[in-house]
Design an enzyme around this catalytic site. Structure first.
Site, PDB file in Angstrom:
ATOM      1  N   CYS A  98       0.863  -1.170   0.000  1.00 46.92           N
ATOM      2  CA  CYS A  98       0.000   0.000   0.000  1.00 46.92           C
ATOM      3  C   CYS A  98       0.905   1.227   0.000  1.00 46.92           C
ATOM      4  O   CYS A  98       2.094   1.135   0.289  1.00 46.92           O
ATOM      5  CB  CYS A  98      -0.888   0.043   1.243  1.00 46.92           C
ATOM      6  SG  CYS A  98      -2.119  -1.265   1.314  1.00 46.92           S
TER       7      CYS A  98
ATOM      8  N   GLY B 288      -1.000   0.426  -4.869  1.00 45.48           N
ATOM      9  CA  GLY B 288      -2.332  -0.104  -4.566  1.00 45.48           C
ATOM     10  C   GLY B 288      -3.367   0.587  -5.419  1.00 45.48           C
ATOM     11  O   GLY B 288      -3.449   1.817  -5.396  1.00 45.48           O
TER      12      GLY B 288
ATOM     13  N   ASN C 120       0.649   0.839   5.777  1.00 41.15           N
ATOM     14  CA  ASN C 120       1.271   0.018   4.740  1.00 41.15           C
ATOM     15  C   ASN C 120       1.977  -1.126   5.445  1.00 41.15           C
ATOM     16  O   ASN C 120       2.847  -0.894   6.278  1.00 41.15           O
ATOM     17  CB  ASN C 120       2.281   0.853   3.939  1.00 41.15           C
ATOM     18  CG  ASN C 120       3.132   0.034   2.985  1.00 41.15           C
ATOM     19  OD1 ASN C 120       4.223   0.446   2.616  1.00 41.15           O
ATOM     20  ND2 ASN C 120       2.662  -1.125   2.565  1.00 41.15           N
ATOM     21  N   GLY C 121       1.585  -2.354   5.082  1.00 45.23           N
ATOM     22  CA  GLY C 121       2.211  -3.517   5.690  1.00 45.23           C
ATOM     23  C   GLY C 121       1.160  -4.544   6.046  1.00 45.23           C
ATOM     24  O   GLY C 121       0.014  -4.471   5.587  1.00 45.23           O
TER      25      GLY C 121
ATOM     26  N   CYS D 209      12.098  -4.991   2.922  1.00 41.87           N
ATOM     27  CA  CYS D 209      11.637  -5.937   1.894  1.00 41.87           C
ATOM     28  C   CYS D 209      12.513  -5.866   0.646  1.00 41.87           C
ATOM     29  O   CYS D 209      12.589  -4.823  -0.013  1.00 41.87           O
ATOM     30  CB  CYS D 209      10.193  -5.609   1.518  1.00 41.87           C
ATOM     31  SG  CYS D 209       9.584  -6.515   0.090  1.00 41.87           S
TER      32      CYS D 209
ATOM     33  N   TYR E 209      10.771  -5.148  -7.428  1.00 36.99           N
ATOM     34  CA  TYR E 209       9.507  -5.045  -8.138  1.00 36.99           C
ATOM     35  C   TYR E 209       8.617  -3.895  -7.686  1.00 36.99           C
ATOM     36  O   TYR E 209       8.020  -3.214  -8.523  1.00 36.99           O
ATOM     37  CB  TYR E 209       8.757  -6.373  -7.958  1.00 36.99           C
ATOM     38  CG  TYR E 209       7.313  -6.342  -8.353  1.00 36.99           C
ATOM     39  CD1 TYR E 209       6.939  -6.359  -9.696  1.00 36.99           C
ATOM     40  CD2 TYR E 209       6.308  -6.296  -7.397  1.00 36.99           C
ATOM     41  CE1 TYR E 209       5.603  -6.323 -10.068  1.00 36.99           C
ATOM     42  CE2 TYR E 209       4.976  -6.260  -7.760  1.00 36.99           C
ATOM     43  CZ  TYR E 209       4.628  -6.273  -9.090  1.00 36.99           C
ATOM     44  OH  TYR E 209       3.323  -6.224  -9.448  1.00 36.99           O
TER      45      TYR E 209
ATOM     46  N   SER F 130       8.572  -3.182 -14.855  1.00 48.03           N
ATOM     47  CA  SER F 130       9.554  -3.185 -13.768  1.00 48.03           C
ATOM     48  C   SER F 130      10.847  -3.902 -14.160  1.00 48.03           C
ATOM     49  O   SER F 130      11.868  -3.728 -13.501  1.00 48.03           O
ATOM     50  CB  SER F 130       8.956  -3.788 -12.500  1.00 48.03           C
ATOM     51  OG  SER F 130       8.268  -4.970 -12.796  1.00 48.03           O
TER      52      SER F 130
ATOM     53  N   ASP G 253      11.312  -9.668 -13.735  1.00 46.59           N
ATOM     54  CA  ASP G 253      11.829  -9.355 -12.389  1.00 46.59           C
ATOM     55  C   ASP G 253      11.661 -10.512 -11.419  1.00 46.59           C
ATOM     56  O   ASP G 253      12.488 -10.728 -10.543  1.00 46.59           O
ATOM     57  CB  ASP G 253      11.177  -8.088 -11.830  1.00 46.59           C
ATOM     58  CG  ASP G 253       9.673  -8.126 -11.897  1.00 46.59           C
ATOM     59  OD1 ASP G 253       9.066  -8.897 -11.134  1.00 46.59           O
ATOM     60  OD2 ASP G 253       9.091  -7.398 -12.716  1.00 46.59           O
TER      61      ASP G 253
ATOM     62  N   CYS H 104       4.558 -14.389   1.453  1.00 50.86           N
ATOM     63  CA  CYS H 104       4.894 -13.179   2.208  1.00 50.86           C
ATOM     64  C   CYS H 104       3.790 -12.899   3.210  1.00 50.86           C
ATOM     65  O   CYS H 104       2.611 -12.932   2.857  1.00 50.86           O
ATOM     66  CB  CYS H 104       5.034 -11.984   1.263  1.00 50.86           C
ATOM     67  SG  CYS H 104       5.291 -10.428   2.138  1.00 50.86           S
TER      68      CYS H 104
ATOM     69  N   CYS I  68      14.885  -8.253   4.178  1.00 50.25           N
ATOM     70  CA  CYS I  68      14.043  -9.438   4.291  1.00 50.25           C
ATOM     71  C   CYS I  68      14.140 -10.205   2.988  1.00 50.25           C
ATOM     72  O   CYS I  68      14.015  -9.630   1.904  1.00 50.25           O
ATOM     73  CB  CYS I  68      12.590  -9.036   4.544  1.00 50.25           C
ATOM     74  SG  CYS I  68      11.481 -10.473   4.592  1.00 50.25           S
TER      75      CYS I  68
ATOM     76  N   CYS J 219      10.622 -14.710   1.461  1.00 56.84           N
ATOM     77  CA  CYS J 219       9.905 -15.408   0.388  1.00 56.84           C
ATOM     78  C   CYS J 219      10.861 -16.207  -0.495  1.00 56.84           C
ATOM     79  O   CYS J 219      10.424 -17.066  -1.273  1.00 56.84           O
ATOM     80  CB  CYS J 219       9.116 -14.413  -0.443  1.00 56.84           C
ATOM     81  SG  CYS J 219      10.102 -13.000  -0.969  1.00 56.84           S
TER      82      CYS J 219
HETATM   83  S1  SF4 Z   1       8.690 -12.064   2.435  1.00 60.65           S
HETATM   84 FE1  SF4 Z   1       9.488 -11.301   0.457  1.00 60.65          FE
HETATM   85  S2  SF4 Z   1       7.924  -9.898  -0.332  1.00 60.65           S
HETATM   86 FE2  SF4 Z   1       7.506 -10.209   1.870  1.00 60.65          FE
HETATM   87  S3  SF4 Z   1       8.579  -8.549   2.950  1.00 60.65           S
HETATM   88 FE3  SF4 Z   1       9.984 -10.307   2.890  1.00 60.65          FE
HETATM   89  S4  SF4 Z   1      11.178  -9.965   0.989  1.00 60.65           S
HETATM   90 FE4  SF4 Z   1       9.369  -8.661   0.867  1.00 60.65          FE
END
Ligand code: SF4
Length: 456
Positions: free
Chosen positions: A12, A39, A113-114, A246, A252, A293, A356, A392, A443, A446
């Site tokens: 978002c 979004g 957002n999140g 992230c 992306y 992207s 991507d 995710c 992070c 995923c």
């Molecule tokens: S799991 Fe993947 S998409 Fe979700 S916050 Fe972590 S890096 Fe980003």
């Protein structure tokens, strides 16, 4: 199948501005316009004239919701705004943001957002409390109501440490604009300043650019910033956790004209492409992106390989919300609405097609078929990120693992499924290096299954 079902749905976008020198609803509109890519399901603006908060929100794109008439009906020198893709809570007007509450003698509005991972616990096991953003607003309202003098900042310092997961928040009461970021810093949030002296909060730096604000800094993980007549002050509401920005913001989500954690997004995507060319070279005639992207990554691949770069697909830029296509013929048309090949560019050519990420591969499979039908001699698929194998829980809606093609197929099976002549993914180490020379604090759950927070 929906038109855009291949890719993770965006997170978002949040925006906030405080400038007592001018009405700010138009600035908020521009900021949200710059965050539309995060979004497209609903958008909203909350304003305060110093005494009361008004909220206007609706389903649809920022430009279709707000016109001059609606913006003029939102007076005041402080506002927050939100563009939404549903992560928890259905795509419905009731879940559009900002959410607002009255508690004690005050009102507040909030944009999020999140995605939280402990919403059920926070809601005390009660189902149907709406989105996780509603849960945050409900907790703040309950805390305010239970306090004698009901201060929103005190409520936030009490409530935010109980939240687990990803949250970049813009919040305001009648007089104060507040920003907050979770202790891992999953989603970005920036502070900017207008020439008039006003202050701006935004999910991405291009939203600062379009309103003429200069970037001051990022909001830190576990930080609350409070903007009022006295300027900006900061509170750390919890001990910072290991940073977990992230990595898909770089791959992306984020606009290429932005900067995240000091790294230019466009340049990072070019480095991903260059690294992929070094890691997985192949003899070919043309390097082409799946727009949009993947464009910088394809440019990077072409530059590093010395192979010509060109457009093989045209993307329709006017696709709004996705839709469910009831028949096979309509499903095929749905893919064609999004992409159409440029036959002269691809016929008889050995193509390197740069994408991507591959999440579900439904649209990508149709796109690869289109390139074959247009006469591509060979298709070598190159992916700017490692296989996306884990769901995710932090604000990107990828569905459960059974929908993720790399969770159920080997790379060779995926290559066969997509009818590619070869398929290669960028390795995680190379992705990290491409994002930053000092690639700590990302992070990658995923891609690895190594989640920064417990999953409840
Ligand atoms: S799991 Fe993947 S998409 Fe979700 S916050 Fe972590 S890096 Fe980003």
């Amino acid at each position: 199948m929906s038109v855009a079902s291949d890719q993770p749905k965006e997170a978002c976008g949040v925006f906030g501005v405080r400038d007592p020198q001018q009405p700010v609803s138009h600035l908020t509109y521009l900021g949200l316009y710059a965050l539309q890519h995060r979004g497209q399901e609903s958008a909203g603006i909350a304003v305060s004239d110093g005494t009361k908060i008004l909220v206007d929100k609706d389903m649809g794109l920022v430009s279709t919701i707000f016109d001059e008439h609606r913006l003029r009906a939102l007076p005041g020198g402080m506002a927050i705004g939100h563009t939404r893709y549903a992560t928890t809570g259905a795509s419905a007007w009731a879940n559009a943001q900002p959410v607002s509450r009255s508690a004690g003698n005050h009102s507040f509005a909030l944009g999020h957002n999140g995605n939280l991972v402990n919403t059920t616990d926070l809601a005390g096991g009660q189902p149907n409390l709406g989105s996780d953003s509603d849960v945050i607003a409900g907790l703040l309202a309950d805390t305010l109501t239970s306090q004698d003098d009901g201060d929103l900042i005190a409520a936030m310092t009490g409530v935010l440490p109980r939240l687990q997961g990803a949250y970049s928040l813009v919040v305001m009461d009648e007089t104060r604009l507040i920003g907050a970021r979770d202790p891992h810093g999953f989603r970005p949030l920036f502070l900017g300043r207008l020439d008039t002296g006003g202050w701006v909060l935004a999910s991405e730096t291009p939203a600062l650019d379009v309103v003429g604000a200069r970037l001051i800094r990022e909001i830190d993980p576990a930080e609350i910033v409070i903007i009022d007549d006295d300027g900006v002050r900061s509170i750390q509401f919890a001990a910072p956790q290991p940073r977990a920005l992230c990595s898909f913001e770089f791959v992306y989500i984020a606009r290429p004209d932005g900067v995240l954690a000091g790294t230019g997004v466009h340049a990072a995507r070019r480095r991903m492409g260059k690294a992929l060319a070094q890691q997985a070279p192949v003899d070919a005639d043309l390097v082409m992106p799946i727009p949009d992207s993947s464009i910088p990554g394809a440019q990077g691949y072409a530059a590093a390989s010395g192979i010509e770069y060109g457009d093989g697909l045209i993307k329709n830029r006017y696709i709004g919300r996705t839709f469910i296509a009831p028949t096979q013929a309509l499903r095929e048309s749905a893919v064609r609405i999004k992409f159409n090949p440029i036959v002269d560019m691809v016929a008889g050519k050995r193509l390197i097609v740069v994408e991507d990420s591959i999440v579900r591969a439904t649209t990508l499979r149709g796109t690869m078929g289109m390139l074959r039908d247009a006469g591509a001699a060979e298709i070598h698929l190159r992916v700017l990120s490692p296989p996306y194998r884990w769901s995710c829980f932090y604000g990107l809606d990828t569905g459960d693992r059974s929908k993720l093609i790399a969770a159920t197929m080997t790379t060779e099976q995926i290559r066969d499924h997509l009818d590619a002549d070869s398929l290669a993914y960028l390795t995680l180490d190379r992705l990290r290096e491409a994002i930053s020379p000092t690639p700590d604090g990302l992070c990658t759950a995923c891609l690895t299954g190594d989640y920064p927070t417990p999953q409840s």
